[in-house]
Design a protein around this motif. Structure first.
Motif, mmCIF file in Angstrom:
data_model
loop_
_atom_site.group_PDB
_atom_site.id
_atom_site.type_symbol
_atom_site.label_atom_id
_atom_site.label_comp_id
_atom_site.label_asym_id
_atom_site.label_seq_id
_atom_site.Cartn_x
_atom_site.Cartn_y
_atom_site.Cartn_z
ATOM 1 N N UNK A 122 45.189 -14.840 1.186
ATOM 2 C CA UNK A 122 45.186 -13.378 1.284
ATOM 3 C C UNK A 122 43.861 -12.868 1.824
ATOM 4 N N UNK A 123 43.933 -11.819 2.620
ATOM 5 C CA UNK A 123 42.726 -11.182 3.142
ATOM 6 C C UNK A 123 42.324 -10.045 2.230
ATOM 7 N N UNK A 124 41.136 -9.542 2.420
ATOM 8 C CA UNK A 124 40.651 -8.404 1.638
ATOM 9 C C UNK A 124 40.143 -7.336 2.589
ATOM 10 N N UNK A 125 40.206 -6.118 2.128
ATOM 11 C CA UNK A 125 39.767 -5.006 2.952
ATOM 12 C C UNK A 125 39.000 -4.001 2.127
ATOM 13 N N UNK A 126 38.245 -3.189 2.810
ATOM 14 C CA UNK A 126 37.509 -2.106 2.160
ATOM 15 C C UNK A 126 38.009 -0.788 2.727
ATOM 16 N N UNK A 127 38.526 0.063 1.857
ATOM 17 C CA UNK A 127 39.007 1.386 2.239
ATOM 18 C C UNK A 127 37.893 2.404 2.024
ATOM 19 N N UNK A 128 37.617 3.198 3.054
ATOM 20 C CA UNK A 128 36.558 4.207 3.010
ATOM 21 C C UNK A 128 37.163 5.539 3.427
ATOM 22 N N UNK A 129 36.913 6.562 2.651
ATOM 23 C CA UNK A 129 37.496 7.862 2.961
ATOM 24 C C UNK A 129 36.748 8.545 4.099
ATOM 25 N N UNK A 130 37.499 9.261 4.932
ATOM 26 C CA UNK A 130 36.952 10.042 6.035
ATOM 27 C C UNK A 130 37.678 11.374 6.084
ATOM 28 N N UNK A 131 37.098 12.372 6.731
ATOM 29 C CA UNK A 131 37.800 13.649 6.880
ATOM 30 C C UNK A 131 39.073 13.478 7.698
ATOM 31 N N UNK A 132 40.087 14.266 7.371
ATOM 32 C CA UNK A 132 41.352 14.172 8.098
ATOM 33 C C UNK A 132 41.226 14.727 9.509
ATOM 34 N N UNK A 133 40.293 15.645 9.734
ATOM 35 C CA UNK A 133 40.106 16.238 11.049
ATOM 36 C C UNK A 133 38.992 15.513 11.802
ATOM 37 N N UNK A 134 39.237 15.204 13.069
ATOM 38 C CA UNK A 134 38.255 14.456 13.848
ATOM 39 C C UNK A 134 36.974 15.256 14.041
ATOM 40 N N UNK A 135 37.087 16.593 14.139
ATOM 41 C CA UNK A 135 35.902 17.410 14.346
ATOM 42 C C UNK A 135 34.925 17.242 13.182
ATOM 43 N N UNK A 136 35.477 17.194 11.965
ATOM 44 C CA UNK A 136 34.622 16.990 10.793
ATOM 45 C C UNK A 136 34.075 15.568 10.745
#
Length: 557
Positions: free
Chosen positions: A113-127
């Motif tokens: 199994x692989x592992x990943x890191x989830x990082x939050x970002x703004x939903x709008x590209x401008x932000x």
């Protein structure tokens, strides 16, 4: 050779310059050998320092353009209101809060199994473009605010597993399997060198970075209205030590693990170390080659001038001054050094391009091209010419100071008597050849010292090249055979109870299990501090043993 001399006559060269060309041509074998040594030194200088310059320029521009943070901190969970208090710390220019979580990935075609890191970002590209640690969108598009399962994926992970925009990958998020759709492929200054926590080298097939919308990721991990990771950007002149101390006080009630400056951020730390090694090797390795070249030049020119004593006397009789003759023979060395320097710059540029291609496999920038700095090229040529002049000067100075009448005669033999080096060995019968060697060493100590130094540098070239093989073999054996004897390591996001040991022990194929606990800490003593990890292990570790100067093994006291 006749054709070359005819062309030189048409160039209206002086008599000394034509003599210089003839002399170099007659000693072309030695000249080529010396030029090759100088070329090797220049090649190493240009290769290492031009790559240092290319990486440093690219890193500085990338960090500035993407607003890479200066201080990083992680905690269990903090309310969003804490961001305002962090922004009020003196010296803080901007604050970026986010949700970060490590998950397990189900990648088709991978046995493990692989592992990943989830990082939050703004939903709008401008932000997203104005946030700290801003992403560089390589392919595809930004995530759709109406599709919470869309993510941006790291380029190295996508390349290794053949993912493209529109593909999906399964992730175990908070105990539930969830399909994530890759909307785009992105790069981040925070993960130029993406390595899984606890690992030494990157595994781009089994570890990936994913950027997901803030609302979707917060909802999946019960982080609405909160965050567990923060990045700070400092103003000019701000003290990162003072800011880190203030951040630690604020995040401690929320399970803070301690803030770290940019230089200790894993990717930035690795890149800094690589730049430091490039700069160090760019000076140490060429010095060895230049030392050998200096010795060879001195020996070759000393012998050549000894054979040209009558010519030097004749030139002086014709009116040439000591300065003119000295410059003539120094040019002999400079001509050889210039040829070696030109070849070295060309070879260093080609080798530098190959090294940059190798860096592109592990360090991922939007653009990392090779750039041969003019300053590096000029420095390498100037350094080689200086080395040649130093190597030739002692021999030239001694030869041109001889009066013309004395130079017309062969060199007077030395006074043959019992030398100081022979006296301790009087009780031992020495052969004639041995006595000749000892007397020559005593009569010409400078030449003997230069010979020893040159041979030492030549041996150093071999030692530097071969020692790395032995060092790496010993390091691999010590770390992965003697110390780390396990076949697999299972890491948990949070600390687990002893019952987890029982569960892992009963997995198919498991023969032995050894638990350990690792906690990040900051040690302080006066004004000094150091961030590291403290590991709790068994009293008698069997799989992950403790090593000291005597080797691994033994009980933990």
């Amino acid at each position: 050779m006749v054709t070359v001399l005819a062309r030189l006559r048409r160039l209206r060269l002086s008599a000394l310059d034509r003599k210089l060309v003839r002399d170099v041509w007659e000693m072309k074998g030695q000249a080529l050998a010396i030029a090759a040594v100088i070329a090797a030194g220049v090649t190493m200088y240009v290769t290492y320092l031009s790559n240092f310059d290319s990486l440093q320029r690219t890193r500085a521009a990338y960090y500035q353009r993407q607003r890479f943070g200066d201080v990083f901190a992680t905690m269990t969970r903090a309310p969003q209101s804490l961001a305002t208090r962090l922004a009020a710390i003196p010296g803080v220019e901007a604050v970026g809060t986010r949700v970060v979580a490590d998950v397990t990935l189900d990648v088709p075609g991978l046995v493990e199994p692989a592992s990943g890191r989830l990082i939050s970002i703004p939903e709008r590209q401008e932000a997203g473009e104005s946030m700290l640690n801003a992403l560089y969108l390589r392919r595809g598009r930004w995530i759709d605010p109406e599709r919470p399962d869309e993510v941006l994926a790291s380029e190295l992970f996508c390349e290794a597993n053949g993912f493209r925009p529109g593909d999906r990958v399964a992730a175990i998020i908070n105990g539930r399997k969830r399909w994530l759709t890759i909307a785009g492929i992105a790069l981040s200054p925070e993960y130029i060198y993406a390595v899984k926590p606890g690992e030494i080298v990157p595994d781009k097939k089994h570890f990936g970075i994913f950027w997901m919308g803030r609302r979707g990721l917060s909802s999946a991990f019960d982080m609405e209205g909160g965050f567990n990771d923060v990045t700070l950007r400092l103003g000019r002149g701000a003290s990162d030590a003072e800011v880190i101390a203030a951040v630690d006080r604020l995040i401690e009630p929320y399970g803070g693990l301690g803030a770290v400056p940019r230089r200790l951020q894993p990717s930035a730390w690795t890149l800094d170390n690589e730049l430091s090694q490039l700069q160090t090797f760019g000076f140490i390795v060429p010095v060895v080659f230049f030392g050998v070249a200096t010795f060879i030049l001195n020996v070759a020119l000393t012998r050549a001038l000894a054979l040209q004593r009558p010519q030097i006397a004749a030139l002086k009789a014709l009116g040439y001054s000591n300065r003119e003759l000295a410059w003539h023979y120094v040019k002999w060395a400079l001509l050889i050094a210039a040829a070696g320097a030109v070849a070295g710059v060309a070879g260093g540029a080609e080798l530098g391009r190959a090294m940059i291609a190798l860096y592109n496999r592990y360090f991922r920038f939007p653009v990392l091209d090779y750039h041969l700095s003019t300053d590096v090229a000029i420095e390498s040529v100037a350094l080689s010419l200086t080395v040649a002049a130093l190597g030739a000067w002692a021999a030239v100075r001694r030869a041109v100071r001889i009066p013309p009448a004395e130079a017309m005669r062969p060199e007077s033999p030395g006074r043959y008597q019992l030398s100081l080096l022979e006296r301790p060995w009087q009780v031992v019968h020495l052969s004639s050849a041995t006595r000749m060697v000892l007397r020559n060493v005593e009569r010409q100590p400078t030449r003997a010292l230069l010979s020893v130094t040159g041979i030492a540098f030549a041996v150093a070239v071999l030692v530097i090249g071969m020692s790395f093989i032995d060092v790496m073999d010993d390091l691999i054996n010590e770390q992965f055979v003697q110390t780390m004897r396990q076949d697999a390591t299972v890491s948990f996001v949070r600390a687990r109870s002893p019952g987890a040991i029982h569960d892992v022990t009963h997995l198919p194929g498991v023969m032995d299990v050894e638990p350990f606990r690792s906690v990040a800490v900051r040690l302080r003593s006066g004004h000094r501090s150091r961030t590291l990890a403290i590991s709790g292990v068994s009293a008698t570790p069997r799989l992950n043993r403790i090593a000291d100067r005597q080797g691994p093994g033994g009980a933990v006291q």
